[in-house]
Motif scaffolding. Structure first.
Motif, mmCIF file in Angstrom:
data_model
loop_
_atom_site.group_PDB
_atom_site.id
_atom_site.type_symbol
_atom_site.label_atom_id
_atom_site.label_comp_id
_atom_site.label_asym_id
_atom_site.label_seq_id
_atom_site.Cartn_x
_atom_site.Cartn_y
_atom_site.Cartn_z
ATOM 1 N N ILE A 303 -12.931 -45.093 -17.858
ATOM 2 C CA ILE A 303 -13.774 -44.268 -16.989
ATOM 3 C C ILE A 303 -15.223 -44.758 -17.014
ATOM 4 O O ILE A 303 -15.907 -44.801 -15.986
ATOM 5 C CB ILE A 303 -13.709 -42.788 -17.414
ATOM 6 N N ALA A 304 -15.673 -45.157 -18.196
ATOM 7 C CA ALA A 304 -17.063 -45.572 -18.361
ATOM 8 C C ALA A 304 -17.369 -46.909 -17.700
ATOM 9 O O ALA A 304 -18.546 -47.271 -17.566
ATOM 10 C CB ALA A 304 -17.403 -45.651 -19.854
ATOM 11 N N LEU A 305 -16.348 -47.652 -17.278
ATOM 12 C CA LEU A 305 -16.573 -48.953 -16.660
ATOM 13 C C LEU A 305 -17.021 -48.857 -15.202
ATOM 14 O O LEU A 305 -17.368 -49.878 -14.608
ATOM 15 C CB LEU A 305 -15.287 -49.790 -16.730
ATOM 16 N N ARG A 306 -17.026 -47.670 -14.622
ATOM 17 C CA ARG A 306 -17.431 -47.533 -13.219
ATOM 18 C C ARG A 306 -18.850 -48.052 -13.017
ATOM 19 O O ARG A 306 -19.775 -47.657 -13.735
ATOM 20 C CB ARG A 306 -17.354 -46.078 -12.792
ATOM 21 N N PRO A 307 -19.054 -48.951 -12.066
ATOM 22 C CA PRO A 307 -20.390 -49.525 -11.852
ATOM 23 C C PRO A 307 -21.461 -48.482 -11.568
ATOM 24 O O PRO A 307 -22.623 -48.656 -11.929
ATOM 25 C CB PRO A 307 -20.188 -50.441 -10.632
ATOM 26 N N SER A 308 -21.076 -47.372 -10.918
ATOM 27 C CA SER A 308 -22.063 -46.370 -10.501
ATOM 28 C C SER A 308 -22.746 -45.685 -11.669
ATOM 29 O O SER A 308 -23.845 -45.147 -11.508
ATOM 30 C CB SER A 308 -21.391 -45.310 -9.618
ATOM 31 N N VAL A 309 -22.121 -45.693 -12.858
ATOM 32 C CA VAL A 309 -22.701 -44.969 -13.986
ATOM 33 C C VAL A 309 -23.667 -45.830 -14.801
ATOM 34 O O VAL A 309 -24.281 -45.348 -15.749
ATOM 35 C CB VAL A 309 -21.601 -44.421 -14.922
ATOM 36 N N PHE A 310 -23.816 -47.107 -14.430
ATOM 37 C CA PHE A 310 -24.720 -47.972 -15.183
ATOM 38 C C PHE A 310 -26.177 -47.716 -14.835
ATOM 39 O O PHE A 310 -27.069 -48.018 -15.621
ATOM 40 C CB PHE A 310 -24.374 -49.443 -14.942
ATOM 41 N N GLY A 311 -26.417 -47.184 -13.645
ATOM 42 C CA GLY A 311 -27.787 -46.843 -13.271
ATOM 43 C C GLY A 311 -28.689 -48.034 -13.065
ATOM 44 O O GLY A 311 -29.899 -47.929 -13.185
ATOM 45 N N HIS A 312 -28.104 -49.197 -12.761
ATOM 46 C CA HIS A 312 -28.933 -50.389 -12.585
ATOM 47 C C HIS A 312 -28.207 -51.347 -11.654
ATOM 48 O O HIS A 312 -27.000 -51.534 -11.754
ATOM 49 C CB HIS A 312 -29.178 -51.075 -13.930
ATOM 50 N N VAL A 313 -28.939 -51.935 -10.719
ATOM 51 C CA VAL A 313 -28.364 -52.898 -9.783
ATOM 52 C C VAL A 313 -28.885 -54.282 -10.148
ATOM 53 O O VAL A 313 -30.090 -54.527 -10.130
ATOM 54 C CB VAL A 313 -28.742 -52.556 -8.328
#
Length: 326
Positions: A303-313
């Protein structure tokens, strides 16, 4: 600033060739000198207990301090050479012909900027995956500041040794710089898809570990059983390192930093391969809780691997694009 190209400035075939050269140079450098090469006896020996044989006085094994020291020097030089190659490519294909600009973009593309990591989140993924083994260590009171934890044995004797320096410092750092930062920066310049960069690029990382088969074969007596052990060990290592390489590749692409992959590599080397069966046998009354810890860790990790939760582009992970934008 992000560079903009109408078309990929590097061909995909060139990226493939350079990737193979990086892997061949990294592994091949270990056998260029008599100081880095391993040597074994030509005699076959059948071992009753199925374990590794004793080292001969004239042999050179990979854990010998003199071999480790020589290999650390050569892989450090190879890593620097790979980074210089990436700089040369960027300087050649980029509009940033000025040397200072080329060095800057090389540093950014290799993920050497601290500002590219905005939180501790990427560094917590590997420990989350290892929640089960960490919980088992807690049950055995082996975690820091618990009863059976020893700073001398678990820290000094582990890290302040030539094997520790290789396994937990130079190995992870040089491998991640070469097989993640250098390789992925070139594939990105070649317009490779995210799918290939995550799942295809780590293949070279996995195959770079195949040379260990020769050592296993010799250490286990050069017999048919030793050959079988070498084949099985190599197959497992190839699968494990390729899968782990995919995780580190994803981590590098989504953060644009080499530091989370290096930390994850170090952490996984310290933890080793999870041994859930052995842990359950050691703590039978905690079987259910150990299983739950493993499940929670694996599911939470996914679940934690979702790109959207990293908060950085990052420059490698632009929203709405399957290929990193330039």
């Amino acid at each position: 600033m992000v560079e903009l190209y109408l078309a990929p400035p590097l061909s995909l075939s060139s990226a493939h060739i350079l990737t193979l050269l990086f892997a061949a140079t990294y592994v091949g450098s270990l056998y260029l000198s008599k100081y880095t090469r391993l040597s074994f006896s030509n005699k076959s020996s059948r071992l009753k207990n199925g374990g590794s044989r004793a080292k001969g006085s004239s042999e050179r094994w990979r854990d010998d301090p003199q071999v480790i020291r020589a290999r650390l020097v050569i892989v450090s030089l190879v890593t620097a050479l790979c980074c210089l190659t990436v700089y040369t490519v960027i300087h050649t294909v980029s509009w940033a012909k000025v040397c200072d600009h080329a060095w800057y973009y090389t540093k950014v593309r290799l993920g050497f900027t601290l500002s590219s990591v905005e939180s501790l989140y990427p560094f917590l993924l590997a420990p989350l995956l290892y929640l089960g083994p960490i919980y088992a260590s807690f049950l055995g009171e082996r975690l820091p500041f618990q009863f059976y934890f020893s700073w001398r044995t678990d820290v000094l004797d582990t890290f302040v040794s030539w094997q520790g320096v290789r396994n937990y410092i130079f190995g992870p750092i040089t491998e991640e710089i070469v097989f993640r930062a250098c390789v992925l920066s070139l594939y990105h310049l070649a317009g490779a898809t995210r799918t290939w960069m995550i799942f295809g690029s780590p293949i070279s990382f996995g195959f770079a570990h195949l040379h260990h088969a020769w050592e296993v074969y010799n250490r286990y007596g050069r017999t048919r059983t030793a050959l079988k052990n070498a084949a099985l060990t190599t197959l497992f290592q190839l699968s494990y390192t390729t899968l782990f390489g995919s995780f580190c590749a994803y981590l590098f692409l989504v953060t644009g930093s080499i530091y989370p992959p290096i930390f994850s590599h170090v952490f996984c080397n310290i933890m080793g391969i999870p041994q859930i069966g052995w842990e359950i046998r050691k703590f039978p009354t905690h079987k259910r809780s150990i299983q739950w810890a493993y499940c929670i860790g694996i599911i939470g990790f996914a679940i934690a691997l979702r790109p959207s939760v990293f908060g950085h582009v990052s420059i490698y992970w632009q929203p709405g694009s399957k290929v990193g934008k330039f």
